[in-house]
Design a protein around this motif. Structure first.
Motif, mmCIF file in Angstrom:
data_model
loop_
_atom_site.group_PDB
_atom_site.id
_atom_site.type_symbol
_atom_site.label_atom_id
_atom_site.label_comp_id
_atom_site.label_asym_id
_atom_site.label_seq_id
_atom_site.Cartn_x
_atom_site.Cartn_y
_atom_site.Cartn_z
ATOM 1 N N UNK A 67 22.732 -33.265 -6.967
ATOM 2 C CA UNK A 67 21.964 -32.467 -7.246
ATOM 3 C C UNK A 67 21.923 -32.930 -8.816
ATOM 4 N N UNK A 68 21.504 -34.394 -9.369
ATOM 5 C CA UNK A 68 21.488 -35.050 -10.422
ATOM 6 C C UNK A 68 22.200 -34.436 -11.692
ATOM 7 N N UNK A 69 23.084 -33.704 -11.159
ATOM 8 C CA UNK A 69 24.125 -33.685 -12.195
ATOM 9 C C UNK A 69 25.582 -35.238 -12.852
ATOM 10 N N UNK A 70 25.691 -34.515 -14.104
ATOM 11 C CA UNK A 70 26.829 -36.016 -14.329
ATOM 12 C C UNK A 70 28.327 -35.704 -13.758
ATOM 13 N N UNK A 71 29.016 -35.494 -13.673
ATOM 14 C CA UNK A 71 30.793 -35.851 -13.297
ATOM 15 C C UNK A 71 30.849 -34.667 -14.162
ATOM 16 N N UNK A 72 30.927 -34.669 -15.713
ATOM 17 C CA UNK A 72 31.534 -34.462 -16.205
ATOM 18 C C UNK A 72 30.379 -32.794 -16.472
ATOM 19 N N UNK A 147 8.801 -39.051 -8.992
ATOM 20 C CA UNK A 147 8.464 -39.315 -10.236
ATOM 21 C C UNK A 147 8.962 -39.756 -11.115
ATOM 22 N N UNK A 148 10.079 -38.676 -10.993
ATOM 23 C CA UNK A 148 10.175 -38.511 -13.038
ATOM 24 C C UNK A 148 11.434 -39.591 -12.416
ATOM 25 N N UNK A 149 12.239 -39.622 -10.749
ATOM 26 C CA UNK A 149 13.000 -40.658 -10.950
ATOM 27 C C UNK A 149 13.237 -41.929 -11.458
ATOM 28 N N UNK A 150 11.498 -42.035 -11.069
ATOM 29 C CA UNK A 150 11.404 -43.556 -10.829
ATOM 30 C C UNK A 150 10.766 -44.240 -12.473
ATOM 31 N N UNK A 151 10.604 -43.401 -13.155
ATOM 32 C CA UNK A 151 10.099 -43.822 -14.676
ATOM 33 C C UNK A 151 10.442 -45.091 -15.010
ATOM 34 N N UNK A 152 10.057 -46.075 -15.423
ATOM 35 C CA UNK A 152 11.357 -47.254 -16.250
ATOM 36 C C UNK A 152 11.687 -47.093 -17.793
ATOM 37 N N UNK A 154 13.264 -45.432 -18.803
ATOM 38 C CA UNK A 154 14.230 -44.125 -19.422
ATOM 39 C C UNK A 154 15.166 -43.786 -17.719
ATOM 40 N N UNK A 155 16.521 -43.780 -17.555
ATOM 41 C CA UNK A 155 17.105 -43.177 -16.448
ATOM 42 C C UNK A 155 17.977 -41.185 -16.620
ATOM 43 N N UNK A 156 16.648 -40.800 -15.536
ATOM 44 C CA UNK A 156 17.038 -39.328 -15.392
ATOM 45 C C UNK A 156 17.378 -39.466 -14.628
ATOM 46 N N UNK A 157 18.639 -40.037 -13.946
ATOM 47 C CA UNK A 157 19.594 -39.657 -12.846
ATOM 48 C C UNK A 157 20.157 -39.538 -13.373
ATOM 49 N N UNK A 158 21.126 -39.140 -12.920
ATOM 50 C CA UNK A 158 23.148 -38.604 -12.985
ATOM 51 C C UNK A 158 23.654 -39.993 -13.044
#
Length: 158
Positions: A67-72, A147-152, A154-158
């Motif tokens: 769900x694109x969240x980080x563990x913290x 498209x957001x996940x493929x932006x070069x 920055x890493x927008x994925x968690x």
């Protein structure tokens, strides 16, 4: 200069920004979800609980990434769900540091009720928008996420 009514405010370029319109849609969807479900569970929390129901025993970190969240960020969410009696954590086989997440009977009951509410909301939206527009919106939202996940830059994925 006096105070204006909300509908009289100059929005500038905001209505032409995809992210802004998406956020406004999210706010309205959250209000509609709260009204129909009559709970304090957010759509995001419903999504996480439904994922746990559909994938029992998954690691907390795996659920967070899905769900694109980080563990913290996921830790306090699971703490809340555990306090509410909706989930239980068990040690993950082979990894003492990881937790496998399961819904309790109360969590399953809640998710099933909320899912029926969401489906009812989806029917109402489809009746208002039309099936074709609803399906197109869903398709475009998925393209937007890709498209957001493929932006070069920055890493927008968690």
């Amino acid at each position: 200069m006096g105070s204006k009514d909300a509908h009289d405010l100059d929005l500038g370029n905001l209505p032409n920004m995809v992210g802004i319109e998406l956020r406004m849609g999210q706010i309205l969807a959250e209000k509609a979800f709260s009204a129909i479900s009559r709970t304090h569970v957010s759509p995001g929390l419903f999504m996480i609980l439904a994922l746990i129901r559909n994938n029992p025993g998954q690691k907390q970190a795996t659920l967070a990434r899905s769900v694109q969240l980080d563990r913290s960020t996921m830790v306090p969410i699971m703490d809340h769900c555990e306090r509410q009696g909706w989930v239980q954590r068990q040690s993950f086989a082979g990894d003492r540091r990881a937790h496998a997440i399961y819904l309790t009977d109360g969590g399953t009951e809640l998710v099933n009720k909320l899912e029926q509410d969401v489906l009812q909301l989806e029917v109402a939206l489809t009746a208002t928008m039309g099936k074709r527009d609803r399906d197109q919106l869903l398709s475009l939202l998925k393209k937007f996420q890709t498209a957001l996940l493929s932006l070069p830059q920055q890493d927008v994925s968690a």
